[in-house]
Design a protein around this motif. Structure first.
Motif, PDB file in Angstrom:
ATOM      1  N   ASP A 155      25.532  46.424  25.340  1.00  0.00           N
ATOM      2  CA  ASP A 155      26.485  47.479  25.543  1.00  0.00           C
ATOM      3  C   ASP A 155      25.278  48.730  25.240  1.00  0.00           C
ATOM      4  O   ASP A 155      24.664  48.773  24.225  1.00  0.00           O
ATOM      5  CB  ASP A 155      27.363  47.812  24.537  1.00  0.00           C
ATOM      6  N   LEU A 156      25.021  49.313  26.467  1.00  0.00           N
ATOM      7  CA  LEU A 156      24.094  50.882  26.412  1.00  0.00           C
ATOM      8  C   LEU A 156      24.944  51.809  26.911  1.00  0.00           C
ATOM      9  O   LEU A 156      24.327  52.920  27.239  1.00  0.00           O
ATOM     10  CB  LEU A 156      22.906  50.464  27.610  1.00  0.00           C
ATOM     11  N   SER A 157      26.188  52.059  26.394  1.00  0.00           N
ATOM     12  CA  SER A 157      26.994  53.147  26.470  1.00  0.00           C
ATOM     13  C   SER A 157      26.656  54.493  25.778  1.00  0.00           C
ATOM     14  O   SER A 157      25.620  54.329  24.806  1.00  0.00           O
ATOM     15  CB  SER A 157      28.473  52.933  26.152  1.00  0.00           C
ATOM     16  N   LYS A 168      20.112  53.037  19.130  1.00  0.00           N
ATOM     17  CA  LYS A 168      20.733  51.793  18.896  1.00  0.00           C
ATOM     18  C   LYS A 168      20.721  50.999  20.385  1.00  0.00           C
ATOM     19  O   LYS A 168      20.561  49.780  20.354  1.00  0.00           O
ATOM     20  CB  LYS A 168      22.114  52.055  18.453  1.00  0.00           C
ATOM     21  N   ALA A 169      20.815  51.757  21.525  1.00  0.00           N
ATOM     22  CA  ALA A 169      20.686  51.279  22.863  1.00  0.00           C
ATOM     23  C   ALA A 169      19.201  50.270  23.135  1.00  0.00           C
ATOM     24  O   ALA A 169      19.156  49.258  23.641  1.00  0.00           O
ATOM     25  CB  ALA A 169      20.902  51.987  23.933  1.00  0.00           C
ATOM     26  N   GLN A 178      16.250  49.452  33.705  1.00  0.00           N
ATOM     27  CA  GLN A 178      16.778  50.267  34.743  1.00  0.00           C
ATOM     28  C   GLN A 178      18.276  51.081  34.204  1.00  0.00           C
ATOM     29  O   GLN A 178      18.413  52.261  34.431  1.00  0.00           O
ATOM     30  CB  GLN A 178      17.420  49.438  35.986  1.00  0.00           C
ATOM     31  N   CYS A 179      19.021  50.153  33.373  1.00  0.00           N
ATOM     32  CA  CYS A 179      20.388  50.880  32.726  1.00  0.00           C
ATOM     33  C   CYS A 179      20.056  51.760  31.791  1.00  0.00           C
ATOM     34  O   CYS A 179      20.660  52.841  31.713  1.00  0.00           O
ATOM     35  CB  CYS A 179      21.135  49.617  32.281  1.00  0.00           C
ATOM     36  N   GLN A 180      19.290  51.444  30.753  1.00  0.00           N
ATOM     37  CA  GLN A 180      18.736  52.560  29.797  1.00  0.00           C
ATOM     38  C   GLN A 180      17.944  53.690  30.276  1.00  0.00           C
ATOM     39  O   GLN A 180      18.638  54.603  29.761  1.00  0.00           O
ATOM     40  CB  GLN A 180      17.862  51.689  28.619  1.00  0.00           C
ATOM     41  N   ASN A 181      17.188  53.416  30.996  1.00  0.00           N
ATOM     42  CA  ASN A 181      16.523  54.607  31.398  1.00  0.00           C
ATOM     43  C   ASN A 181      17.435  55.561  32.284  1.00  0.00           C
ATOM     44  O   ASN A 181      16.952  56.959  32.301  1.00  0.00           O
ATOM     45  CB  ASN A 181      15.341  54.320  32.255  1.00  0.00           C
ATOM     46  N   GLU A 182      18.306  55.012  33.010  1.00  0.00           N
ATOM     47  CA  GLU A 182      19.179  56.041  33.805  1.00  0.00           C
ATOM     48  C   GLU A 182      20.256  56.475  32.745  1.00  0.00           C
ATOM     49  O   GLU A 182      20.342  57.611  32.650  1.00  0.00           O
ATOM     50  CB  GLU A 182      20.180  55.014  34.618  1.00  0.00           C
ATOM     51  N   ALA A 183      20.561  55.770  31.663  1.00  0.00           N
ATOM     52  CA  ALA A 183      21.632  56.617  30.818  1.00  0.00           C
ATOM     53  C   ALA A 183      20.810  57.508  29.798  1.00  0.00           C
ATOM     54  O   ALA A 183      21.531  58.382  29.169  1.00  0.00           O
ATOM     55  CB  ALA A 183      21.992  55.158  29.778  1.00  0.00           C
ATOM     56  N   SER A 184      19.714  57.291  29.703  1.00  0.00           N
ATOM     57  CA  SER A 184      18.897  58.357  28.635  1.00  0.00           C
ATOM     58  C   SER A 184      18.589  59.785  29.268  1.00  0.00           C
ATOM     59  O   SER A 184      18.153  60.721  28.672  1.00  0.00           O
ATOM     60  CB  SER A 184      17.478  57.735  28.162  1.00  0.00           C
ATOM     61  N   ARG A 185      18.928  59.780  30.484  1.00  0.00           N
ATOM     62  CA  ARG A 185      18.533  60.887  31.432  1.00  0.00           C
ATOM     63  C   ARG A 185      19.740  61.716  31.157  1.00  0.00           C
ATOM     64  O   ARG A 185      20.717  61.321  30.518  1.00  0.00           O
ATOM     65  CB  ARG A 185      18.231  60.799  32.833  1.00  0.00           C
ATOM     66  N   ALA A 186      19.515  63.047  31.657  1.00  0.00           N
ATOM     67  CA  ALA A 186      20.950  64.021  31.393  1.00  0.00           C
ATOM     68  C   ALA A 186      21.987  63.462  32.184  1.00  0.00           C
ATOM     69  O   ALA A 186      22.224  62.552  33.103  1.00  0.00           O
ATOM     70  CB  ALA A 186      20.542  65.374  32.290  1.00  0.00           C
ATOM     71  N   ILE A 246      25.126  43.614  31.616  1.00  0.00           N
ATOM     72  CA  ILE A 246      24.458  45.153  30.701  1.00  0.00           C
ATOM     73  C   ILE A 246      25.287  46.280  31.606  1.00  0.00           C
ATOM     74  O   ILE A 246      25.423  46.641  32.772  1.00  0.00           O
ATOM     75  CB  ILE A 246      22.966  45.191  31.188  1.00  0.00           C
ATOM     76  N   TYR A 247      25.896  47.301  30.460  1.00  0.00           N
ATOM     77  CA  TYR A 247      26.389  48.294  31.081  1.00  0.00           C
ATOM     78  C   TYR A 247      26.324  49.357  30.352  1.00  0.00           C
ATOM     79  O   TYR A 247      25.872  49.624  29.054  1.00  0.00           O
ATOM     80  CB  TYR A 247      27.953  47.989  30.881  1.00  0.00           C
ATOM     81  N   SER A 248      26.333  50.612  30.921  1.00  0.00           N
ATOM     82  CA  SER A 248      26.349  52.074  30.263  1.00  0.00           C
ATOM     83  C   SER A 248      27.463  52.831  30.720  1.00  0.00           C
ATOM     84  O   SER A 248      28.298  52.375  31.202  1.00  0.00           O
ATOM     85  CB  SER A 248      24.891  52.631  30.798  1.00  0.00           C
ATOM     86  N   ASP A 249      27.341  53.961  30.429  1.00  0.00           N
ATOM     87  CA  ASP A 249      28.632  54.815  30.650  1.00  0.00           C
ATOM     88  C   ASP A 249      28.676  55.187  32.298  1.00  0.00           C
ATOM     89  O   ASP A 249      29.768  55.529  32.813  1.00  0.00           O
ATOM     90  CB  ASP A 249      28.362  56.338  30.014  1.00  0.00           C
ATOM     91  N   TYR A 250      27.526  54.852  32.963  1.00  0.00           N
ATOM     92  CA  TYR A 250      27.351  55.132  34.522  1.00  0.00           C
ATOM     93  C   TYR A 250      27.402  53.897  35.371  1.00  0.00           C
ATOM     94  O   TYR A 250      27.455  53.967  36.808  1.00  0.00           O
ATOM     95  CB  TYR A 250      26.396  56.108  34.642  1.00  0.00           C
TER      96      TYR A 250
END
Length: 321
Positions: A104-106, A118-119, A171-179, A144-148
Protein backbone atom coordinates in the motif's frame (compact mmCIF):
# COMPACT_ATOMS: atom_id res chain seq x y z
CA UNK A 1 18.73 16.09 12.85
CA UNK A 2 22.35 15.02 12.34
CA UNK A 3 21.59 11.52 13.61
CA UNK A 4 18.57 11.24 11.31
CA UNK A 5 20.62 12.35 8.30
CA UNK A 6 23.28 9.78 9.13
CA UNK A 7 20.63 7.06 9.23
CA UNK A 8 19.23 8.22 5.89
CA UNK A 9 22.70 8.15 4.39
CA UNK A 10 23.22 4.58 5.63
CA UNK A 11 19.89 3.63 4.03
CA UNK A 12 20.87 5.47 0.81
CA UNK A 13 17.51 7.22 1.04
CA UNK A 14 16.02 10.69 1.30
CA UNK A 15 13.04 9.26 3.18
CA UNK A 16 10.51 10.38 0.56
CA UNK A 17 11.35 8.90 -2.83
CA UNK A 18 12.93 5.59 -3.82
CA UNK A 19 16.05 4.74 -5.79
CA UNK A 20 17.63 1.54 -7.10
CA UNK A 21 20.45 1.20 -4.55
CA UNK A 22 18.00 1.77 -1.70
CA UNK A 23 16.03 -1.37 -2.58
CA UNK A 24 18.83 -3.57 -3.93
CA UNK A 25 20.75 -3.35 -0.64
CA UNK A 26 18.14 -5.52 1.09
CA UNK A 27 19.42 -8.56 -0.80
CA UNK A 28 22.18 -8.88 1.81
CA UNK A 29 19.63 -8.88 4.65
CA UNK A 30 17.34 -11.60 3.24
CA UNK A 31 18.38 -13.95 6.02
CA UNK A 32 16.62 -11.78 8.61
CA UNK A 33 13.23 -13.17 7.58
CA UNK A 34 11.99 -16.64 8.53
CA UNK A 35 9.69 -17.64 5.69
CA UNK A 36 9.05 -21.26 6.62
CA UNK A 37 5.40 -22.19 5.98
CA UNK A 38 3.17 -22.67 9.05
CA UNK A 39 0.45 -24.30 6.94
CA UNK A 40 0.72 -27.16 4.47
CA UNK A 41 1.38 -25.77 0.97
CA UNK A 42 -1.61 -26.35 -1.31
CA UNK A 43 -0.20 -25.40 -4.70
CA UNK A 44 -0.34 -28.28 -7.18
CA UNK A 45 2.91 -27.67 -9.02
CA UNK A 46 6.12 -29.35 -7.94
CA UNK A 47 8.26 -27.22 -5.68
CA UNK A 48 10.71 -27.23 -2.78
CA UNK A 49 8.34 -27.66 0.20
CA UNK A 50 7.54 -31.07 1.66
CA UNK A 51 3.85 -31.61 2.36
CA UNK A 52 2.01 -34.10 4.55
CA UNK A 53 0.67 -35.76 1.41
CA UNK A 54 2.39 -38.91 0.25
CA UNK A 55 2.92 -39.45 -3.44
CA UNK A 56 5.56 -39.61 -6.16
CA UNK A 57 7.93 -36.95 -4.91
CA UNK A 58 11.68 -36.98 -4.44
CA UNK A 59 11.88 -37.17 -0.63
CA UNK A 60 11.70 -40.73 0.81
CA UNK A 61 9.05 -41.04 3.54
CA UNK A 62 8.64 -44.72 4.44
CA UNK A 63 8.47 -48.30 3.25
CA UNK A 64 5.14 -50.11 3.59
CA UNK A 65 3.53 -53.37 2.44
CA UNK A 66 2.82 -53.56 -1.28
CA UNK A 67 -0.77 -52.64 -2.16
CA UNK A 68 -2.69 -53.31 -5.34
CA UNK A 69 -2.06 -50.50 -7.80
CA UNK A 70 1.39 -49.56 -6.47
CA UNK A 71 4.07 -48.90 -9.06
CA UNK A 72 6.31 -51.98 -9.22
CA UNK A 73 9.25 -49.65 -9.91
CA UNK A 74 8.90 -48.39 -6.32
CA UNK A 75 9.34 -51.81 -4.72
CA UNK A 76 11.99 -51.76 -1.99
CA UNK A 77 13.87 -54.95 -2.79
CA UNK A 78 16.13 -54.81 0.27
CA UNK A 79 13.24 -54.65 2.73
CA UNK A 80 11.36 -57.26 0.69
CA UNK A 81 14.31 -59.66 0.85
CA UNK A 82 14.82 -59.07 4.57
CA UNK A 83 11.17 -59.52 5.60
CA UNK A 84 10.00 -61.97 2.99
CA UNK A 85 7.06 -59.71 2.16
CA UNK A 86 6.84 -57.23 -0.70
CA UNK A 87 7.36 -53.61 0.40
CA UNK A 88 6.99 -50.38 -1.56
CA UNK A 89 8.86 -47.11 -1.11
CA UNK A 90 6.60 -44.10 -0.45
CA UNK A 91 7.81 -40.59 -1.12
CA UNK A 92 6.60 -37.27 0.21
CA UNK A 93 5.25 -34.87 -2.38
CA UNK A 94 6.96 -31.55 -2.97
CA UNK A 95 4.75 -28.57 -3.67
CA UNK A 96 5.36 -25.02 -4.72
CA UNK A 97 4.59 -22.07 -2.46
CA UNK A 98 4.52 -18.76 -4.36
CA UNK A 99 5.02 -15.60 -2.30
CA UNK A 100 2.85 -12.58 -3.01
CA UNK A 101 3.26 -9.06 -1.63
CA UNK A 102 0.49 -6.45 -1.54
CA UNK A 103 2.10 -3.06 -0.88
CA UNK A 104 0.00 0.00 0.00
CA UNK A 105 1.52 3.31 -1.18
CA UNK A 106 -1.73 5.29 -0.95
CA UNK A 107 -2.18 8.82 0.42
CA UNK A 108 -2.28 7.88 4.10
CA UNK A 109 1.05 6.09 3.65
CA UNK A 110 2.68 9.31 2.40
CA UNK A 111 3.27 10.40 5.99
CA UNK A 112 6.28 10.40 8.28
CA UNK A 113 7.59 12.46 11.18
CA UNK A 114 10.98 11.03 12.15
CA UNK A 115 12.87 9.03 9.52
CA UNK A 116 10.93 7.66 6.53
CA UNK A 117 7.52 8.05 5.01
CA UNK A 118 5.41 5.02 5.84
CA UNK A 119 5.24 4.30 2.10
CA UNK A 120 9.04 4.20 1.84
CA UNK A 121 9.31 1.81 4.79
CA UNK A 122 6.61 -0.35 3.18
CA UNK A 123 8.67 -0.46 -0.02
CA UNK A 124 11.78 -1.43 1.96
CA UNK A 125 9.92 -4.31 3.60
CA UNK A 126 8.44 -5.40 0.25
CA UNK A 127 11.92 -5.50 -1.28
CA UNK A 128 13.29 -7.50 1.66
CA UNK A 129 10.47 -10.05 1.48
CA UNK A 130 11.02 -10.38 -2.27
CA UNK A 131 14.76 -10.99 -1.88
CA UNK A 132 14.14 -13.51 0.91
CA UNK A 133 11.59 -15.41 -1.20
CA UNK A 134 13.90 -15.50 -4.22
CA UNK A 135 16.78 -16.71 -2.06
CA UNK A 136 14.64 -19.67 -0.91
CA UNK A 137 13.78 -20.51 -4.51
CA UNK A 138 10.15 -19.36 -4.30
CA UNK A 139 8.37 -17.58 -7.08
CA UNK A 140 7.48 -14.06 -5.96
CA UNK A 141 4.91 -11.59 -7.26
CA UNK A 142 3.43 -8.30 -6.09
CA UNK A 143 0.52 -5.94 -6.31
CA UNK A 144 1.57 -2.35 -5.61
CA UNK A 145 -0.92 0.49 -5.52
CA UNK A 146 -1.14 4.19 -4.78
CA UNK A 147 -4.00 6.66 -5.02
CA UNK A 148 -3.28 7.02 -8.73
CA UNK A 149 -2.24 3.65 -10.09
CA UNK A 150 -1.69 -0.02 -9.41
CA UNK A 151 1.05 -2.30 -10.64
CA UNK A 152 0.82 -6.08 -10.94
CA UNK A 153 3.91 -8.28 -11.03
CA UNK A 154 3.13 -11.89 -11.86
CA UNK A 155 4.98 -14.49 -9.77
CA UNK A 156 8.37 -15.22 -11.30
CA UNK A 157 11.46 -16.94 -9.99
CA UNK A 158 14.91 -15.73 -9.06
CA UNK A 159 16.47 -12.28 -9.41
CA UNK A 160 14.36 -11.18 -12.37
CA UNK A 161 11.20 -11.19 -10.26
CA UNK A 162 12.72 -9.05 -7.52
CA UNK A 163 14.13 -6.51 -9.96
CA UNK A 164 10.71 -6.16 -11.56
CA UNK A 165 9.08 -5.59 -8.16
CA UNK A 166 11.72 -3.03 -7.14
CA UNK A 167 11.20 -1.17 -10.40
CA UNK A 168 7.44 -0.98 -9.89
CA UNK A 169 7.87 0.12 -6.27
CA UNK A 170 10.04 3.00 -7.41
CA UNK A 171 7.69 4.00 -10.21
CA UNK A 172 4.61 3.93 -8.01
CA UNK A 173 6.12 5.72 -5.00
CA UNK A 174 7.92 8.41 -6.95
CA UNK A 175 4.73 9.13 -8.84
CA UNK A 176 2.70 9.27 -5.61
CA UNK A 177 5.21 11.55 -3.86
CA UNK A 178 4.83 14.24 -6.54
CA UNK A 179 2.07 16.86 -6.62
CA UNK A 180 -1.41 15.38 -6.52
CA UNK A 181 -2.88 15.92 -9.95
CA UNK A 182 -5.97 13.77 -9.98
CA UNK A 183 -8.58 12.12 -7.78
CA UNK A 184 -7.67 8.80 -6.10
CA UNK A 185 -8.15 5.79 -8.39
CA UNK A 186 -7.37 2.83 -6.08
CA UNK A 187 -7.91 1.72 -2.48
CA UNK A 188 -7.33 -1.28 -0.21
CA UNK A 189 -10.65 -2.93 -1.00
CA UNK A 190 -9.96 -2.79 -4.74
CA UNK A 191 -6.43 -4.07 -4.22
CA UNK A 192 -7.65 -7.05 -2.21
CA UNK A 193 -10.25 -7.75 -4.88
CA UNK A 194 -7.47 -7.98 -7.47
CA UNK A 195 -5.37 -10.06 -5.09
CA UNK A 196 -8.09 -12.72 -4.97
CA UNK A 197 -7.54 -13.22 -8.69
CA UNK A 198 -3.75 -13.12 -8.60
CA UNK A 199 -2.82 -15.16 -5.51
CA UNK A 200 -2.96 -18.86 -6.29
CA UNK A 201 -4.00 -21.39 -3.63
CA UNK A 202 -1.12 -22.22 -1.34
CA UNK A 203 0.56 -18.84 -1.70
CA UNK A 204 2.18 -17.01 1.20
CA UNK A 205 0.65 -13.52 1.11
CA UNK A 206 2.01 -10.43 2.84
CA UNK A 207 -0.27 -7.40 3.11
CA UNK A 208 1.73 -4.27 3.95
CA UNK A 209 -0.39 -1.21 4.80
CA UNK A 210 -1.45 1.15 7.59
CA UNK A 211 -4.96 -0.37 7.33
CA UNK A 212 -6.52 3.06 7.70
CA UNK A 213 -9.14 2.09 5.10
CA UNK A 214 -9.87 -1.45 6.29
CA UNK A 215 -13.65 -1.67 5.77
CA UNK A 216 -16.13 -4.55 5.65
CA UNK A 217 -15.78 -5.07 1.90
CA UNK A 218 -12.01 -5.31 2.25
CA UNK A 219 -12.43 -7.84 5.06
CA UNK A 220 -14.74 -9.94 2.90
CA UNK A 221 -12.06 -10.20 0.22
CA UNK A 222 -9.43 -10.98 2.86
CA UNK A 223 -11.58 -13.78 4.28
CA UNK A 224 -11.78 -15.40 0.86
CA UNK A 225 -8.02 -15.10 0.32
CA UNK A 226 -7.16 -16.60 3.72
CA UNK A 227 -9.22 -19.70 2.96
CA UNK A 228 -6.66 -20.83 0.40
CA UNK A 229 -3.51 -18.88 1.30
CA UNK A 230 -1.39 -18.19 4.36
CA UNK A 231 -1.86 -14.46 4.97
CA UNK A 232 0.24 -12.16 7.13
CA UNK A 233 -0.66 -8.49 7.68
CA UNK A 234 2.10 -6.05 8.58
CA UNK A 235 1.09 -2.55 9.69
CA UNK A 236 3.50 0.27 8.91
CA UNK A 237 3.10 2.97 11.53
CA UNK A 238 4.67 6.31 12.41
CA UNK A 239 5.66 7.11 16.04
CA UNK A 240 3.13 9.96 16.05
CA UNK A 241 0.36 7.43 15.41
CA UNK A 242 0.97 5.88 18.83
CA UNK A 243 1.87 8.72 21.18
CA UNK A 244 2.10 12.51 21.09
CA UNK A 245 5.48 14.23 21.51
CA UNK A 246 6.48 14.96 25.11
CA UNK A 247 7.10 18.66 25.81
CA UNK A 248 8.06 20.48 28.99
CA UNK A 249 5.66 23.30 28.25
CA UNK A 250 2.29 23.23 26.51
CA UNK A 251 2.18 24.30 22.88
CA UNK A 252 -0.78 24.56 20.50
CA UNK A 253 -0.34 23.15 17.00
CA UNK A 254 -2.68 22.90 14.03
CA UNK A 255 -3.00 19.47 12.43
CA UNK A 256 -4.85 18.25 9.36
CA UNK A 257 -5.42 15.04 7.43
CA UNK A 258 -5.91 16.98 4.21
CA UNK A 259 -9.63 17.37 4.77
CA UNK A 260 -10.29 18.21 8.42
CA UNK A 261 -8.35 20.58 10.69
CA UNK A 262 -7.87 20.42 14.46
CA UNK A 263 -5.86 22.22 17.12
CA UNK A 264 -3.94 20.05 19.58
CA UNK A 265 -2.26 21.16 22.80
CA UNK A 266 1.03 19.29 23.06
CA UNK A 267 2.43 18.85 26.54
CA UNK A 268 -1.03 18.32 28.03
CA UNK A 269 -0.85 14.97 29.93
CA UNK A 270 -4.62 14.47 29.82
CA UNK A 271 -4.74 14.89 26.04
CA UNK A 272 -1.67 12.69 25.60
CA UNK A 273 -3.24 9.89 27.66
CA UNK A 274 -6.54 10.14 25.77
CA UNK A 275 -4.70 10.13 22.42
CA UNK A 276 -2.63 7.04 23.28
CA UNK A 277 -5.73 5.19 24.49
CA UNK A 278 -7.67 5.99 21.31
CA UNK A 279 -4.79 4.84 19.11
CA UNK A 280 -4.42 1.62 21.09
CA UNK A 281 -8.16 0.98 20.77
CA UNK A 282 -7.99 1.54 17.02
CA UNK A 283 -5.18 -0.97 16.55
CA UNK A 284 -6.96 -3.49 18.76
CA UNK A 285 -10.02 -3.15 16.51
CA UNK A 286 -7.87 -3.71 13.42
CA UNK A 287 -6.22 -6.74 15.04
CA UNK A 288 -9.59 -8.23 16.00
CA UNK A 289 -10.99 -7.66 12.49
CA UNK A 290 -7.99 -9.33 10.86
CA UNK A 291 -8.14 -12.14 13.39
CA UNK A 292 -11.65 -13.00 12.24
CA UNK A 293 -10.14 -13.41 8.78
CA UNK A 294 -7.47 -15.77 10.17
CA UNK A 295 -4.81 -13.15 9.55
CA UNK A 296 -2.13 -12.24 12.09
CA UNK A 297 -0.99 -8.64 12.54
CA UNK A 298 2.53 -7.33 13.17
CA UNK A 299 3.99 -3.84 13.29
CA UNK A 300 6.94 -2.09 11.64
CA UNK A 301 7.89 1.47 12.66
CA UNK A 302 8.69 3.98 9.92
CA UNK A 303 10.84 5.93 12.39
CA UNK A 304 13.43 3.15 12.85
CA UNK A 305 15.56 1.42 10.16
CA UNK A 306 13.93 -1.84 9.06
CA UNK A 307 16.98 -4.04 9.63
CA UNK A 308 17.35 -2.75 13.19
CA UNK A 309 13.78 -3.80 13.97
CA UNK A 310 14.14 -7.21 12.34
CA UNK A 311 17.32 -7.90 14.29
CA UNK A 312 15.30 -7.41 17.48
CA UNK A 313 12.55 -9.73 16.23
CA UNK A 314 14.78 -12.36 14.70
CA UNK A 315 13.65 -15.05 17.12
CA UNK A 316 9.96 -14.56 16.38
CA UNK A 317 7.94 -13.91 13.18
CA UNK A 318 7.19 -10.20 12.70
CA UNK A 319 3.48 -10.89 12.21
CA UNK A 320 2.90 -12.40 15.65
CA UNK A 321 3.80 -9.46 17.85
Amino acid sequence: MIAVQQQLNSLQSNGIQLNVKELLQYKQFAGLLDMKPTRTPQARLAGSYLTKHKGRGMEFDEARHYQAGDDIRAIDWRVTARTGKTHTKVYREERERPVFVLCDLSGSMQFGTQLLLKAVQAAHLSALISWAAAQRGDKVGALIYSDYSHKECKPLSRKRAVLSICHELMQCQNEASRAQLQAPQANLEQALSRLRRLARPGSLVYIISDFLHLDERALQHLTQISRHCEVSAIAITDPLEHTLPTLRHTQSVNVTDGEQKQTWTLGDPVLAKHYSASQQARWQQVKDSLGRCKTGLGFIDAGIPLTEQLERLRRQPIWTR
